[in-house]
Design a protein around this motif. Structure first.
Motif, PDB file in Angstrom:
ATOM      1  N   UNK A   1      19.664  15.259   1.594  1.00 34.56           N
ATOM      2  CA  UNK A   1      18.419  15.189   2.350  1.00 34.56           C
ATOM      3  C   UNK A   1      17.375  14.391   1.577  1.00 34.56           C
ATOM      4  N   UNK A   2      16.432  13.833   2.340  1.00 33.76           N
ATOM      5  CA  UNK A   2      15.158  13.384   1.766  1.00 33.76           C
ATOM      6  C   UNK A   2      14.053  13.987   2.622  1.00 33.76           C
ATOM      7  N   UNK A   3      12.882  14.087   2.060  1.00 35.56           N
ATOM      8  CA  UNK A   3      11.704  14.465   2.841  1.00 35.56           C
ATOM      9  C   UNK A   3      10.955  13.196   3.238  1.00 35.56           C
ATOM     10  N   UNK A   4      10.531  13.134   4.470  1.00 30.23           N
ATOM     11  CA  UNK A   4       9.629  12.076   4.904  1.00 30.23           C
ATOM     12  C   UNK A   4       8.215  12.632   4.850  1.00 30.23           C
ATOM     13  N   UNK A   5       7.381  11.980   4.073  1.00 30.91           N
ATOM     14  CA  UNK A   5       6.009  12.471   3.857  1.00 30.91           C
ATOM     15  C   UNK A   5       5.011  11.422   4.322  1.00 30.91           C
ATOM     16  N   UNK A   6       3.819  11.843   4.774  1.00 29.24           N
ATOM     17  CA  UNK A   6       2.797  10.873   5.171  1.00 29.24           C
ATOM     18  C   UNK A   6       2.388  10.011   3.979  1.00 29.24           C
TER      19      UNK A   6
ATOM     20  N   UNK B   1      -2.288   5.352  12.888  1.00 32.81           N
ATOM     21  CA  UNK B   1      -0.843   5.474  12.708  1.00 32.81           C
ATOM     22  C   UNK B   1      -0.549   5.556  11.219  1.00 32.81           C
ATOM     23  N   UNK B   2       0.093   6.639  10.817  1.00 36.84           N
ATOM     24  CA  UNK B   2       0.401   6.868   9.397  1.00 36.84           C
ATOM     25  C   UNK B   2       1.916   6.801   9.198  1.00 36.84           C
ATOM     26  N   UNK B   3       2.390   5.928   8.314  1.00 40.54           N
ATOM     27  CA  UNK B   3       3.833   5.846   8.060  1.00 40.54           C
ATOM     28  C   UNK B   3       4.361   7.124   7.406  1.00 40.54           C
ATOM     29  N   UNK B   4       5.592   7.491   7.762  1.00 38.22           N
ATOM     30  CA  UNK B   4       6.317   8.554   7.070  1.00 38.22           C
ATOM     31  C   UNK B   4       7.337   7.894   6.165  1.00 38.22           C
ATOM     32  N   UNK B   5       7.250   8.190   4.882  1.00 44.40           N
ATOM     33  CA  UNK B   5       8.067   7.488   3.895  1.00 44.40           C
ATOM     34  C   UNK B   5       8.963   8.468   3.138  1.00 44.40           C
TER      35      UNK B   5
ATOM     36  N   UNK C   1       3.514  19.005   6.065  1.00 46.40           N
ATOM     37  CA  UNK C   1       3.268  18.052   4.981  1.00 46.40           C
ATOM     38  C   UNK C   1       4.516  17.237   4.646  1.00 46.40           C
ATOM     39  N   UNK C   2       5.685  17.655   5.179  1.00 47.32           N
ATOM     40  CA  UNK C   2       6.939  16.941   4.923  1.00 47.32           C
ATOM     41  C   UNK C   2       7.948  17.264   6.023  1.00 47.32           C
ATOM     42  N   UNK C   3       8.763  16.271   6.355  1.00 45.47           N
ATOM     43  CA  UNK C   3       9.811  16.424   7.368  1.00 45.47           C
ATOM     44  C   UNK C   3      11.152  16.084   6.724  1.00 45.47           C
ATOM     45  N   UNK C   4      12.036  17.089   6.683  1.00 47.71           N
ATOM     46  CA  UNK C   4      13.320  16.923   6.006  1.00 47.71           C
ATOM     47  C   UNK C   4      14.331  16.270   6.939  1.00 47.71           C
ATOM     48  N   UNK C   5      14.967  15.206   6.454  1.00 49.38           N
ATOM     49  CA  UNK C   5      15.929  14.441   7.251  1.00 49.38           C
ATOM     50  C   UNK C   5      17.234  14.315   6.467  1.00 49.38           C
TER      51      UNK C   5
END
Length: 479
Positions: A387-392, A449-453, A374-378
């Motif tokens: 860090x921020x999380x990239x979420x759909x 295609x879903x953006x990760x924001x 549900x989230x990708x930490x970058x």
């Protein structure tokens, strides 16, 4: 003397040279030690960028800001309205007898087929779904209970109803629960039940109709308007598209309505417990059993609702839903042909089967949350956040077309999610900005295609912070 003097000069020079060399050596040692300390400090400090589990949780304020931003930026994808499929399709060539129809994936609102879907048509007794929606909302808000007793007002007594009205057969002195009235609405399509519940909730029919119109507008149904609460009036108006939109919202918010009411095969009323004291001696002998008006209930696999409707001005209408293997579709047919109920139901059944057979054979659902994070930490080196999380930007089911496998279900099981994210975001990040994407693919076909924001703002650091951020980025890139 001269030799001694020269010797002394040499000794002094040598001492100075030794002192200078010693100072130089010490300086080099200090610099090297400082550099080593700095490198060690940098190593441990930059190591924190390699531990995404240390990302800060969003505050409630940040969560609200993210939700508001995404809702505003992606209203179609995140909203409760209907939308086209996210990939190009050839329009289905379906033979539908009804004058207007629409078929949607109930899970995400994607339109799979439509015919005159924006035509203004009276909903007839499908109007009663709006009545039930308000009842469930009142219960949800604690203003009503399923076991509350209702004394049917005189206007709802069977003897005072039009001769051609659908009824659950309320009478003078009856005591009926809200639960029974809901069954009367859903199974027998009782106009009397609609009037009784309207008076229970709003005190009178006029105010309840105003409530119905308010709720329709609040849901964004701009072409839907009610003149009565039973559907008997030809001045009630909606479109197949808006009716499908409402039905999707209704079963999403109150899914128990399907199992508890719309899938009930019959109703028997009035029982002895409902009768006034002067009729108690009759026991259950006054009870009338009526079958559910939905002709596909118990015949179509997975069918568990919803509602029929008929007046001469609307033709034979049907709001239909069915679920198989965890996939639910919803169809609306309006202006159905027929001379009498038997023929009207024949065409309702024909159209309903055509639409649902097409839906279940041609499509299935892929549920992203069962397969991806549900989230990708970058890391965000050079900013005031590590860090921020990239979420759909949205997280809906993907409607998968039947392209390759033996069944649509098998195609849905073959979908792959390709996640693209950067190793780091240098120099800050902005809430809602796009930094990656998820592509859902069936073979080489991109379905969506879903953006990760970014889920938060990560303000840029000062000059010194950006320098060390650049250094940290080099280390992150090397891992």
């Amino acid at each position: 003397m001269k030799i001694k003097f020269i010797s002394n000069l040499r000794t002094t020079a040598e001492k100075r040279s030794l002192s200078k060399n010693k100072l130089y050596t010490v300086s080099i040692s200090v610099v090297l030690a400082s550099l080593i300390i700095t490198l060690i400090t940098f190593y441990f400090w930059s190591s924190s960028y390699l531990k995404p589990e240390n990302v800060k949780l969003l505050t409630s304020s940040q969560t609200s800001s993210l939700t508001a931003y995404l809702n505003q930026t992606y209203p179609m994808e995140r909203g409760q309205g209907l939308k086209p499929l996210p990939y190009p399709v050839v329009n289905a060539d379906l033979s539908i007898n009804a004058g207007a129809a629409i078929l949607v994936d109930a899970s995400n609102g994607c339109v799979l087929f439509e015919k005159n879907a924006d035509e203004l048509i009276p909903p007839a007794s499908i109007t009663k779904l709006f009545v039930m929606y308000i009842v469930f909302k009142e219960i949800e808000e604690g203003n009503l209970s399923l076991d509350d007793l209702v004394s049917p007002p005189e206007v709802s007594w069977t003897v005072n109803m039009p001769s051609d009205a659908s009824l659950m057969f309320l009478g003078q002195g009856h005591q009926v629960t809200v639960r029974e009235l809901l069954t009367g609405l859903s199974v027998a399509s009782g106009n009397d039940a609609a009037l009784a519940i309207a008076n229970k909730i709003s005190g009178n029919t006029k105010d309840f109709i105003a409530r119905m119109n308010y709720e329709a507008q609040a849901l964004g149904l701009t072409h839907t308007h009610f003149d009565d609460c039973s559907g008997y009036s030809e001045f009630n108006m909606t479109t197949p598209r808006e009716l499908a939109e409402f039905c999707r919202i209704y079963i999403s918010r109150y899914p128990q309505s399907l199992s508890d009411y719309h899938s009930c095969k019959s109703i028997t009323y009035p029982l002895q417990k409902n009768l006034p004291s002067w009729l108690q001696h009759k026991g259950d002998t006054m009870a009338i059993t009526q079958k559910n008006t939905n002709p596909l209930l118990g015949i179509m696999p997975g069918c568990d609702g919803l509602k029929t409707g008929f007046i001469y001005e609307s033709g034979y209408n049907l709001a239909l839903t069915a679920e198989r293997n965890g996939v639910r579709f919803l169809s609306i047919t309006m202006m159905g042909p027929g001379e009498g109920t038997k023929q009207g139901n024949y065409y309702r059944t024909l159209d309903g089967n055509t639409l649902m057979n097409f839906a279940f054979s041609a499509f299935a659902d892929y549920k992203p949350w069962e397969h991806i994070s549900s989230a990708y930490t970058v890391p965000t080196p050079g900013s005031k956040e590590k860090f921020v999380n990239l979420v759909p930007a949205w997280n809906n089911t993907v409607t998968v077309p039947h392209l390759y496998a033996n069944t649509a279900i098998e195609d849905a099981a073959s979908v792959k999610a390709e996640v693209s994210i950067p190793k780091y975001i240098k120099g800050g990040a902005n809430l809602g900005a796009i930094y990656g994407q998820i592509q859902y693919k069936l073979g080489d076909t991109v379905l969506e295609t879903v953006p990760l924001v970014a889920d938060r703002n990560a303000p840029k650091s000062g000059l010194w912070g950006r320098f060390w951020g650049t250094m940290a980025a080099l280390r992150i890139a090397g891992n």
